[in-house]
Scaffold this motif. Structure first.
Motif, PDB file in Angstrom:
ATOM      1  N   LEU A 140      51.990  27.492  27.817  1.00  0.00           N
ATOM      2  CA  LEU A 140      51.579  26.015  27.413  1.00  0.00           C
ATOM      3  C   LEU A 140      50.151  25.927  27.164  1.00  0.00           C
ATOM      4  CD1 LEU A 140      52.185  23.109  26.506  1.00  0.00           C
ATOM      5  CD2 LEU A 140      52.044  22.515  28.906  1.00  0.00           C
ATOM      6  N   ARG A 141      49.474  26.477  27.981  1.00  0.00           N
ATOM      7  CA  ARG A 141      47.942  26.402  27.896  1.00  0.00           C
ATOM      8  C   ARG A 141      47.600  27.211  26.876  1.00  0.00           C
ATOM      9  NH1 ARG A 141      44.064  24.895  31.410  1.00  0.00           N
ATOM     10  NH2 ARG A 141      42.112  25.731  31.093  1.00  0.00           N
ATOM     11  N   LYS A 142      48.243  28.476  26.792  1.00  0.00           N
ATOM     12  CA  LYS A 142      47.859  29.432  25.506  1.00  0.00           C
ATOM     13  C   LYS A 142      47.949  28.583  24.317  1.00  0.00           C
ATOM     14  CE  LYS A 142      48.843  34.248  23.995  1.00  0.00           C
ATOM     15  NZ  LYS A 142      49.491  33.975  22.788  1.00  0.00           N
ATOM     16  N   GLN A 143      49.290  27.952  24.242  1.00  0.00           N
ATOM     17  CA  GLN A 143      49.663  27.339  22.803  1.00  0.00           C
ATOM     18  C   GLN A 143      48.467  26.300  22.530  1.00  0.00           C
ATOM     19  OE1 GLN A 143      52.279  27.624  21.210  1.00  0.00           O
ATOM     20  NE2 GLN A 143      52.159  26.063  19.735  1.00  0.00           N
ATOM     21  N   LEU A 144      48.090  25.545  23.573  1.00  0.00           N
ATOM     22  CA  LEU A 144      47.148  24.510  23.226  1.00  0.00           C
ATOM     23  C   LEU A 144      45.759  25.071  22.929  1.00  0.00           C
ATOM     24  CD1 LEU A 144      47.644  21.957  26.110  1.00  0.00           C
ATOM     25  CD2 LEU A 144      48.399  21.746  23.792  1.00  0.00           C
ATOM     26  N   ILE A 145      45.502  26.200  23.346  1.00  0.00           N
ATOM     27  CA  ILE A 145      44.195  26.899  23.319  1.00  0.00           C
ATOM     28  C   ILE A 145      44.002  27.302  21.725  1.00  0.00           C
ATOM     29  CG2 ILE A 145      42.803  29.007  23.555  1.00  0.00           C
ATOM     30  CD1 ILE A 145      43.296  28.551  26.479  1.00  0.00           C
ATOM     31  N   GLU A 146      45.391  27.953  21.300  1.00  0.00           N
ATOM     32  CA  GLU A 146      45.476  28.586  20.187  1.00  0.00           C
ATOM     33  C   GLU A 146      45.455  27.412  19.079  1.00  0.00           C
ATOM     34  OE1 GLU A 146      49.116  30.914  19.863  1.00  0.00           O
ATOM     35  OE2 GLU A 146      47.833  32.560  20.909  1.00  0.00           O
ATOM     36  N   ASP A 147      46.391  26.326  19.381  1.00  0.00           N
ATOM     37  CA  ASP A 147      46.302  25.201  18.438  1.00  0.00           C
ATOM     38  C   ASP A 147      44.805  24.379  18.227  1.00  0.00           C
ATOM     39  OD1 ASP A 147      48.853  25.457  18.301  1.00  0.00           O
ATOM     40  OD2 ASP A 147      49.623  23.589  19.415  1.00  0.00           O
ATOM     41  N   ALA A 148      44.065  24.415  19.352  1.00  0.00           N
ATOM     42  CA  ALA A 148      42.658  23.805  19.038  1.00  0.00           C
ATOM     43  C   ALA A 148      41.900  24.813  18.129  1.00  0.00           C
ATOM     44  CB  ALA A 148      42.025  23.833  20.491  1.00  0.00           C
ATOM     45  N   ALA A 149      41.813  25.948  18.423  1.00  0.00           N
ATOM     46  CA  ALA A 149      41.054  26.900  17.557  1.00  0.00           C
ATOM     47  C   ALA A 149      41.562  26.953  16.033  1.00  0.00           C
ATOM     48  CB  ALA A 149      41.206  28.611  18.114  1.00  0.00           C
ATOM     49  N   ILE A 150      42.930  26.835  15.913  1.00  0.00           N
ATOM     50  CA  ILE A 150      43.378  26.799  14.495  1.00  0.00           C
ATOM     51  C   ILE A 150      43.016  25.640  13.854  1.00  0.00           C
ATOM     52  CG2 ILE A 150      45.490  26.502  13.136  1.00  0.00           C
ATOM     53  CD1 ILE A 150      46.745  28.588  14.900  1.00  0.00           C
ATOM     54  N   GLY A 151      42.963  24.631  14.657  1.00  0.00           N
ATOM     55  CA  GLY A 151      42.492  23.180  14.056  1.00  0.00           C
ATOM     56  C   GLY A 151      41.351  23.175  13.534  1.00  0.00           C
ATOM     57  N   ALA A 152      40.329  23.880  14.506  1.00  0.00           N
ATOM     58  CA  ALA A 152      38.816  23.996  14.270  1.00  0.00           C
ATOM     59  C   ALA A 152      38.628  24.911  13.076  1.00  0.00           C
ATOM     60  CB  ALA A 152      38.141  24.440  15.336  1.00  0.00           C
ATOM     61  N   LEU A 153      39.396  25.833  12.921  1.00  0.00           N
ATOM     62  CA  LEU A 153      39.439  26.773  11.782  1.00  0.00           C
ATOM     63  C   LEU A 153      39.780  26.012  10.408  1.00  0.00           C
ATOM     64  CD1 LEU A 153      39.242  29.731  10.364  1.00  0.00           C
ATOM     65  CD2 LEU A 153      41.516  29.982  11.151  1.00  0.00           C
ATOM     66  N   TRP A 154      40.966  25.161  10.477  1.00  0.00           N
ATOM     67  CA  TRP A 154      41.562  24.415   9.442  1.00  0.00           C
ATOM     68  C   TRP A 154      40.307  23.374   8.871  1.00  0.00           C
ATOM     69  CZ3 TRP A 154      42.184  19.419   7.977  1.00  0.00           C
ATOM     70  CH2 TRP A 154      42.846  19.325   7.020  1.00  0.00           C
ATOM     71  N   GLN A 155      39.691  22.603   9.932  1.00  0.00           N
ATOM     72  CA  GLN A 155      38.576  21.820   9.486  1.00  0.00           C
ATOM     73  C   GLN A 155      37.701  22.413   8.689  1.00  0.00           C
ATOM     74  OE1 GLN A 155      37.564  19.439  12.538  1.00  0.00           O
ATOM     75  NE2 GLN A 155      35.882  18.445  11.420  1.00  0.00           N
ATOM     76  N   HIS A 156      37.325  23.537   9.401  1.00  0.00           N
ATOM     77  CA  HIS A 156      36.074  24.366   8.523  1.00  0.00           C
ATOM     78  C   HIS A 156      36.440  24.670   7.333  1.00  0.00           C
ATOM     79  CE1 HIS A 156      32.445  26.757   7.980  1.00  0.00           C
ATOM     80  NE2 HIS A 156      33.003  27.498   7.785  1.00  0.00           N
ATOM     81  N   GLN A 157      37.519  25.407   7.137  1.00  0.00           N
ATOM     82  CA  GLN A 157      37.859  26.069   5.627  1.00  0.00           C
ATOM     83  C   GLN A 157      38.320  25.058   4.706  1.00  0.00           C
ATOM     84  OE1 GLN A 157      37.657  29.328   4.951  1.00  0.00           O
ATOM     85  NE2 GLN A 157      36.910  30.085   6.844  1.00  0.00           N
ATOM     86  N   SER A 159      37.453  21.514   4.769  1.00  0.00           N
ATOM     87  CA  SER A 159      36.559  20.429   4.553  1.00  0.00           C
ATOM     88  C   SER A 159      35.356  21.079   3.676  1.00  0.00           C
ATOM     89  CB  SER A 159      35.863  20.161   5.782  1.00  0.00           C
ATOM     90  OG  SER A 159      35.452  21.042   6.376  1.00  0.00           O
ATOM     91  N   THR A 160      34.900  22.568   3.953  1.00  0.00           N
ATOM     92  CA  THR A 160      33.874  23.152   2.913  1.00  0.00           C
ATOM     93  C   THR A 160      34.389  23.353   1.512  1.00  0.00           C
ATOM     94  OG1 THR A 160      34.715  25.315   3.746  1.00  0.00           O
ATOM     95  CG2 THR A 160      33.064  24.174   4.959  1.00  0.00           C
ATOM     96  N   ARG A 161      35.739  23.294   1.452  1.00  0.00           N
ATOM     97  CA  ARG A 161      36.285  23.287   0.074  1.00  0.00           C
ATOM     98  C   ARG A 161      36.283  22.024  -0.817  1.00  0.00           C
ATOM     99  NH1 ARG A 161      39.731  28.294  -0.487  1.00  0.00           N
ATOM    100  NH2 ARG A 161      39.057  29.754   1.532  1.00  0.00           N
ATOM    101  N   VAL A 162      36.208  21.014  -0.011  1.00  0.00           N
ATOM    102  CA  VAL A 162      36.229  19.624  -0.720  1.00  0.00           C
ATOM    103  C   VAL A 162      34.818  19.078  -0.878  1.00  0.00           C
ATOM    104  CG1 VAL A 162      37.383  17.344  -0.561  1.00  0.00           C
ATOM    105  CG2 VAL A 162      38.741  19.480   0.142  1.00  0.00           C
ATOM    106  N   ASN A 163      34.630  18.885  -2.086  1.00  0.00           N
ATOM    107  CA  ASN A 163      33.089  18.423  -2.091  1.00  0.00           C
ATOM    108  C   ASN A 163      33.244  16.831  -2.889  1.00  0.00           C
ATOM    109  OD1 ASN A 163      30.290  17.987  -2.339  1.00  0.00           O
ATOM    110  ND2 ASN A 163      30.503  18.723  -4.525  1.00  0.00           N
ATOM    111  N   ILE A 164      32.896  16.008  -1.874  1.00  0.00           N
ATOM    112  CA  ILE A 164      33.069  14.440  -2.428  1.00  0.00           C
ATOM    113  C   ILE A 164      31.711  13.951  -2.663  1.00  0.00           C
ATOM    114  CG2 ILE A 164      34.069  12.138  -1.784  1.00  0.00           C
ATOM    115  CD1 ILE A 164      36.093  13.552   0.069  1.00  0.00           C
ATOM    116  N   THR A 165      31.353  13.498  -3.934  1.00  0.00           N
ATOM    117  CA  THR A 165      30.267  13.210  -4.107  1.00  0.00           C
ATOM    118  C   THR A 165      29.836  11.555  -3.869  1.00  0.00           C
ATOM    119  OG1 THR A 165      30.640  12.366  -6.374  1.00  0.00           O
ATOM    120  CG2 THR A 165      30.095  14.988  -5.942  1.00  0.00           C
TER     121      THR A 165
END
Length: 437
Positions: A140-157, A159-165
């Motif tokens: 369970l702990r491993k799952q939460l750690i992976e989910d947090a890392a994937i969430g951060a990766l998703w947000q970075h990838q 959000s950087t592709r969406v440019n809202i002026t």
């Protein structure tokens, strides 16, 4: 006031279905009915075990059933494998980047899970999980750690592709779509005291008593975490949420009715429902298109707990400084000379204007319960020992910024799915994926 992007990664768990569907694996002849041993697929440097696919397929089947989605076992298995492939690609990127996880955040998530099961510590959760199946707590702990890392990766990838002026934001605010932003909105703290599954009259009376205690605590300025912590011995554990700003239309009818005439800072009386007893605090209200938030002008002195100063030494230091304050010493002078927070010490202890949810819960709770112009008794946080002083209080109008942030969130939510799909296609095109018979 910071806007909160509506970013909820679609690949946070094993249940998500890859955006590319099952095209990558449609021709594979996969059977997992005989054994859970062995490798089902290789994804770059990662592998997918048959046991992983079986677990993911079972979880996805349960999710489909709960949401009344019709799918054959073969379709479910292909979707589960597709999701696992995408997840392994993401984890490979994370591992190569050397991403580390905030252990304090993971521990808080684990503790929330423990309390939802009527347990009061991580040790109790580990004992409960591992007694049912060895290694469950670590998994369970491993799952939460992976989910947090994937969430951060998703947000970075994404959000950087969406440019809202700024021009797009202004155009949205001038369009009919902006009407939804102008609805009456509420910022709530909502706590529910649940009943036991077989609750009798005595149990319900105790739940009522706990709800009344929570009401009093919130009226006295307790934060969400502080209010829950004071009733942590009640079982089943009360659950709470800070909603942030939310449209009235999104609220349950019984809650909307009870808060309609409240002023900011007020708390409802306990609201009895079939599932439990609700207590709701109205933190802020966007009425007549205005959003007002409370702020505190705060200073503090910190005795840090670190490698050079243990907890006992820090406590001794803060108590000595508190004694000097009681003798009439100037707070700003002591902070400048002795605070271990070098940044605020250069400002004679000043932290400037502080809003809700900007500080750790222990600090925020004391700040809200300290009178303007007064200082607190020493208290402990994860950083060490503090004394804080509230120099002033105010309510700030953040309507314009709120409307702009809300517009950005709505525009982002429309663009993000395509940006996500593009990202996933690029990842999978660059990956080496091999499916074994």
């Amino acid at each position: 006031m910071q806007g909160k992007f509506l970013i909820r990664p679609l690949f946070m768990g094993l249940l998500a279905v890859g955006a590319l569907g099952s095209s990558v694996i449609a021709s594979a002849n996969i059977s997992t009915s005989q054994s859970t041993d062995g490798i089902i697929a290789a994804v770059n440097d990662e592998i997918i075990l048959k046991s992983e696919l079986i677990a993911a397929s079972a979880a996805l089947a349960a999710e489909y059933q709960a949401n009344n989605i019709n799918a054959t076992p073969a379709q479910i298995q292909r979707a589960a494998l597709d999701s696992l492939i995408t997840r392994k690609i993401q984890l490979g990127i994370i591992n190569r980047a050397g991403v580390t996880t905030n252990e304090a955040v993971i521990n808080r998530q684990m503790l929330q899970i423990a309390r939802s099961q009527g347990l009061d510590s991580l040790a109790a959760l580990q004992s409960s999980l591992d007694s049912k199946q060895a290694g469950s707590y670590a998994a369970l702990r491993k799952q939460l750690i992976e989910d947090a890392a994937i969430g951060a990766l998703w947000q970075h990838q994404v959000s950087t592709r969406v440019n809202i002026t700024d021009q797009e934001v202004e155009a949205f605010l001038n369009s009919p779509d902006a009407a939804s932003i102008s609805q009456t909105q509420y910022h709530l703290i909502h706590i529910r005291v649940p009943y036991k599954a077989d609750a009798n009259t005595k149990d319900k009376a105790r739940a009522q008593s706990v709800a009344e205690q929570i009401t009093t605590n919130l009226q006295n300025g307790d934060s969400l975490n502080a209010a829950l912590d004071k009733v942590k011995d009640y079982e089943p554990q009360p659950q709470g949420a800070d909603t942030g700003m939310i449209n009235q239309s999104a609220l349950p009818a019984h809650i909307a009715a009870h808060i309609a005439n409240l002023s900011a800072g007020s708390v409802t009386q306990p609201i009895v429902t079939e599932a439990g007893i609700d207590v709701v605090k109205l933190v802020a209200k966007n009425d007549n298109a205005r959003v007002l938030i409370p702020e505190w002008q705060t200073s503090h002195i910190l005795a840090r707990v670190d490698d050079t100063q243990n907890a006992a030494m820090a406590e001794q230091k803060i108590n000595a400084l508190y004694n000097e304050l009681q003798k009439g010493a100037d707070f700003a002078n002591l902070a400048a000379a002795y605070s271990d927070d070098s940044g605020s010490a250069q400002q004679r202890g000043s932290l400037g204007w502080v809003g809700e949810d900007q500080m750790v819960p222990e600090f925020e709770n004391v700040m809200k319960n300290t009178e303007k112009g007064d200082y607190s008794t020493p208290f402990r946080s994860q950083f060490g020992w503090h004394i804080l002083k509230v120099d002033n209080e105010r309510t700030r109008d953040v309507t314009d910024q709120y409307r702009k942030n809300a517009a950005r969130e709505m525009i982002f939510s429309r663009i993000a799915p395509q940006a996500e799909e593009d990202w996933i296609q690029e990842m999978r095109a660059a990956a080496h994926i091999e499916i074994f018979e």
